[in-house]
Design a protein around this motif. Structure first.
Motif, PDB file in Angstrom:
ATOM      1  N   ARG A 149      22.812  76.799  20.538  1.00 16.58           N
ATOM      2  CA  ARG A 149      23.704  77.496  19.923  1.00 16.58           C
ATOM      3  C   ARG A 149      24.959  76.653  19.549  1.00 16.58           C
ATOM      4  NH1 ARG A 149      22.731  83.276  23.177  1.00 16.58           N
ATOM      5  NH2 ARG A 149      21.151  83.897  21.862  1.00 16.58           N
ATOM      6  N   ARG A 160      24.084  74.442  16.686  1.00 15.08           N
ATOM      7  CA  ARG A 160      24.300  75.054  15.357  1.00 15.08           C
ATOM      8  C   ARG A 160      25.770  75.298  15.065  1.00 15.08           C
ATOM      9  NH1 ARG A 160      22.765  80.975  14.074  1.00 15.08           N
ATOM     10  NH2 ARG A 160      21.796  80.664  11.997  1.00 15.08           N
ATOM     11  N   SER A 161      26.748  75.594  16.167  1.00 15.21           N
ATOM     12  CA  SER A 161      28.021  75.989  15.961  1.00 15.21           C
ATOM     13  C   SER A 161      28.740  74.488  15.349  1.00 15.21           C
ATOM     14  CB  SER A 161      28.771  76.506  17.142  1.00 15.21           C
ATOM     15  OG  SER A 161      29.935  76.571  16.855  1.00 15.21           O
ATOM     16  N   GLY A 201      26.884  73.526  11.750  1.00 19.97           N
ATOM     17  CA  GLY A 201      26.874  74.556  10.798  1.00 19.97           C
ATOM     18  C   GLY A 201      25.453  75.443  10.568  1.00 19.97           C
ATOM     19  N   ASP A 202      25.505  76.618  10.460  1.00 23.71           N
ATOM     20  CA  ASP A 202      24.113  77.302  10.498  1.00 23.71           C
ATOM     21  C   ASP A 202      23.182  76.667   9.423  1.00 23.71           C
ATOM     22  OD1 ASP A 202      25.609  79.163  12.210  1.00 23.71           O
ATOM     23  OD2 ASP A 202      25.633  80.773  10.926  1.00 23.71           O
ATOM     24  N   SER A 203      23.700  76.250   8.297  1.00 19.69           N
ATOM     25  CA  SER A 203      22.757  75.842   7.149  1.00 19.69           C
ATOM     26  C   SER A 203      22.162  74.701   7.587  1.00 19.69           C
ATOM     27  CB  SER A 203      23.561  75.727   5.823  1.00 19.69           C
ATOM     28  OG  SER A 203      24.007  76.842   5.367  1.00 19.69           O
ATOM     29  N   PHE A 255      21.622  73.368  10.686  1.00 23.95           N
ATOM     30  CA  PHE A 255      20.934  73.484  11.760  1.00 23.95           C
ATOM     31  C   PHE A 255      19.577  74.155  11.391  1.00 23.95           C
ATOM     32  CE2 PHE A 255      19.312  75.878  15.334  1.00 23.95           C
ATOM     33  CZ  PHE A 255      19.563  75.293  16.442  1.00 23.95           C
ATOM     34  N   ASP A 256      19.622  75.382  10.498  1.00 24.76           N
ATOM     35  CA  ASP A 256      18.320  76.039  10.231  1.00 24.76           C
ATOM     36  C   ASP A 256      17.561  75.244   9.267  1.00 24.76           C
ATOM     37  OD1 ASP A 256      20.022  77.901  11.343  1.00 24.76           O
ATOM     38  OD2 ASP A 256      20.221  79.334   9.665  1.00 24.76           O
ATOM     39  N   TRP A 262      15.847  72.694  11.915  1.00 27.09           N
ATOM     40  CA  TRP A 262      14.752  73.403  12.731  1.00 27.09           C
ATOM     41  C   TRP A 262      13.634  73.879  11.704  1.00 27.09           C
ATOM     42  CZ3 TRP A 262      15.182  75.732  17.636  1.00 27.09           C
ATOM     43  CH2 TRP A 262      13.951  76.787  17.982  1.00 27.09           C
ATOM     44  N   LEU A 303      13.804  80.128  11.632  1.00 31.06           N
ATOM     45  CA  LEU A 303      14.723  80.215  13.085  1.00 31.06           C
ATOM     46  C   LEU A 303      14.331  81.442  13.762  1.00 31.06           C
ATOM     47  CD1 LEU A 303      17.105  78.585  14.283  1.00 31.06           C
ATOM     48  CD2 LEU A 303      18.610  80.322  13.320  1.00 31.06           C
ATOM     49  N   ALA A 307      19.209  83.219  16.414  1.00 28.76           N
ATOM     50  CA  ALA A 307      20.008  83.656  15.157  1.00 28.76           C
ATOM     51  C   ALA A 307      21.244  84.221  15.584  1.00 28.76           C
ATOM     52  CB  ALA A 307      19.354  83.923  14.009  1.00 28.76           C
ATOM     53  N   SER A 313      24.272  86.327  17.603  1.00 31.88           N
ATOM     54  CA  SER A 313      25.446  86.111  18.135  1.00 31.88           C
ATOM     55  C   SER A 313      25.070  86.073  19.844  1.00 31.88           C
ATOM     56  CB  SER A 313      26.485  86.892  17.906  1.00 31.88           C
ATOM     57  OG  SER A 313      27.592  86.662  18.889  1.00 31.88           O
TER      58      SER A 313
END
Length: 227
Positions: free
Chosen positions: A115, A118-119, A122-124, A126-127, A130, A138, A143, A145
């Motif tokens: 996590r 990913r923080s 950034g989500d995009s 990282f995803d 992955w 993911l 995903a 919180s």
């Protein structure tokens, strides 16, 4: 703890030599991991190299737990050096090794590091990484919180811990024990370990604690609680 990293590294080097002389490879893994943890803020590249040495020893012992533990911890300096794909590959392999061992604390620490990565990136990004590495989307547990599945936010934990100490409540002892556990947990991300150290000092009455190593939202939560 007093900033003498050179002195610490010399002692760890002596420990490593003793481990080798005794043929204590398990002890050598622990020593190398501690060396890497101590040096990684100052020189993350050297920390990665030391973790790699520890990983080779663990692989020689064919110890899945030690292999996973080192790979999870090694992600911290990899994130510092922006080797994001290597960090994610290391964390995924660690997670996949820990799960069949039912190592709950270590699984939790690895998920926290996932996590964190990913923080950071950034989500995009990282995803996408992955999906490239695992060839799968993911999972929901990653995903979502962390506040929703842990029940208490770090900010609330900080506020409650400091308030309980100020008011000398009976639960203050439990909060202090939890802070001590976080500080000593080598599997937890560095900022979580630092939070444990900070809370211990604050709960003992220190009002001038260095908050510079905490995420800003956690540092602000400490300031609010002290105010």
């Amino acid at each position: 703890t007093r900033g003498d990293l050179d002195g610490a590294m010399k002692l760890y080097q002596q420990s490593q030599e003793i481990d080798e002389g005794l043929g204590d490879l398990q002890g050598k893994i622990v020593t190398l991991a501690n060396m890497a943890s101590v040096i990684q803020d100052k020189d993350p590249s050297q920390a990665i190299s030391i973790y790699a040495d520890a990983l080779r020893v663990a692989q020689g012992l064919k110890s899945p737990f030690d292999i996973a533990n080192i790979m999870s911890m090694m992600s911290d300096p990899l994130i510092q050096t922006k080797e994001n794909q290597k960090a994610l590959e290391s964390l995924i392999e660690a997670f996949n090794l820990f799960v069949p061992l039912e190592a709950r604390r270590e699984i939790y620490g690895t998920v926290a590091r996932l996590r964190k990565l990913r923080s950071v990136i950034g989500d995009s990004e990282f995803d996408l990484l992955w999906k490239q590495i695992t060839n799968s989307p993911l999972p929901d547990w990653l995903a979502q919180s962390p506040q929703r599945d842990q029940g208490m936010t770090p900010e609330k934990f900080i506020a409650d811990a400091i308030q309980s100490a100020r008011e000398k409540r009976t639960e203050a002892e439990e909060y202090f024990k939890e802070a001590r556990r976080l500080a000593a947990d080598s599997n937890a991300p560095k900022e979580v370990q630092e939070l444990g150290k900070v809370l211990q000092r604050v709960m003992l009455g220190d009002k001038n604690v260095d908050l510079s190593k905490l995420p800003e939202e956690w540092a602000e939560a400490v300031r609010r609680a002290l105010a």
